[in-house]
Design a protein around this motif. Structure first.
Motif, short mmCIF file in Angstrom:
data_model
loop_
_atom_site.label_atom_id
_atom_site.label_comp_id
_atom_site.label_asym_id
_atom_site.label_seq_id
_atom_site.Cartn_x
_atom_site.Cartn_y
_atom_site.Cartn_z
N GLU A 63 -12.62 -5.17 -31.13
CA GLU A 63 -13.59 -4.16 -31.57
C GLU A 63 -14.26 -4.69 -32.83
O GLU A 63 -13.59 -5.07 -33.79
CB GLU A 63 -12.84 -2.87 -31.88
CG GLU A 63 -13.62 -1.83 -32.61
CD GLU A 63 -12.74 -0.69 -33.10
OE1 GLU A 63 -13.31 0.21 -33.73
OE2 GLU A 63 -11.51 -0.69 -32.88
N ARG A 116 -10.47 5.35 -29.32
CA ARG A 116 -11.79 5.96 -29.59
C ARG A 116 -11.76 7.45 -29.32
O ARG A 116 -12.35 8.24 -30.06
CB ARG A 116 -12.87 5.29 -28.74
CG ARG A 116 -13.36 3.98 -29.27
CD ARG A 116 -14.64 3.52 -28.58
NE ARG A 116 -14.66 3.82 -27.16
CZ ARG A 116 -14.63 2.91 -26.20
NH1 ARG A 116 -14.58 1.65 -26.48
NH2 ARG A 116 -14.66 3.28 -24.94
N THR A 146 -16.88 -3.50 -35.58
CA THR A 146 -17.61 -2.34 -36.08
C THR A 146 -18.17 -2.68 -37.46
O THR A 146 -17.42 -2.98 -38.39
CB THR A 146 -16.70 -1.11 -36.18
OG1 THR A 146 -16.09 -0.88 -34.92
CG2 THR A 146 -17.49 0.12 -36.59
#
Length: 95
Positions: A5, A66, A7
């Motif tokens: 991930e 999530r 971000t």
């Protein structure tokens, strides 16, 4: 296959210290509550931006995380320090 991930987010200048202070508790909450959480590294970029690089055992583990969102105090505190999301991407570790 390990899911990564990526971000990227921005923090207001006055929130940087709070974000960094909240990080250890966020990681503890992730380790306790997020099955499939492997590791996380936070990179500070110019202009109060950060890149969070999080490894998950599977894409499913990332998807479930999530869905949970900021469900624990340490996670909520870290998320609250973020001003806005710049980008969010998911990939597969190849090495």
């Amino acid at each position: 296959m390990t899911t990564v991930e990526l971000t990227r987010f921005r923090v207001r200048p006055e929130q940087v210290e709070e974000l960094l202070a909240a990080r250890p508790d966020m990681l503890k909450d992730f380790a306790a509550d997020r099955a499939g959480f492997v590791s996380a590294r936070l990179v500070q970029l110019p202009n109060y931006e950060f890149l969070d690089i999080v490894e998950w055992a599977t894409p499913e583990a990332y998807a479930i995380s999530r869905e949970k969102g900021p469900n624990l105090p340490g996670i909520a505190r870290f998320f609250a320090a973020i001003d806005y999301l710049v980008t969010a991407e998911e990939g597969t570790l190849t090495d």
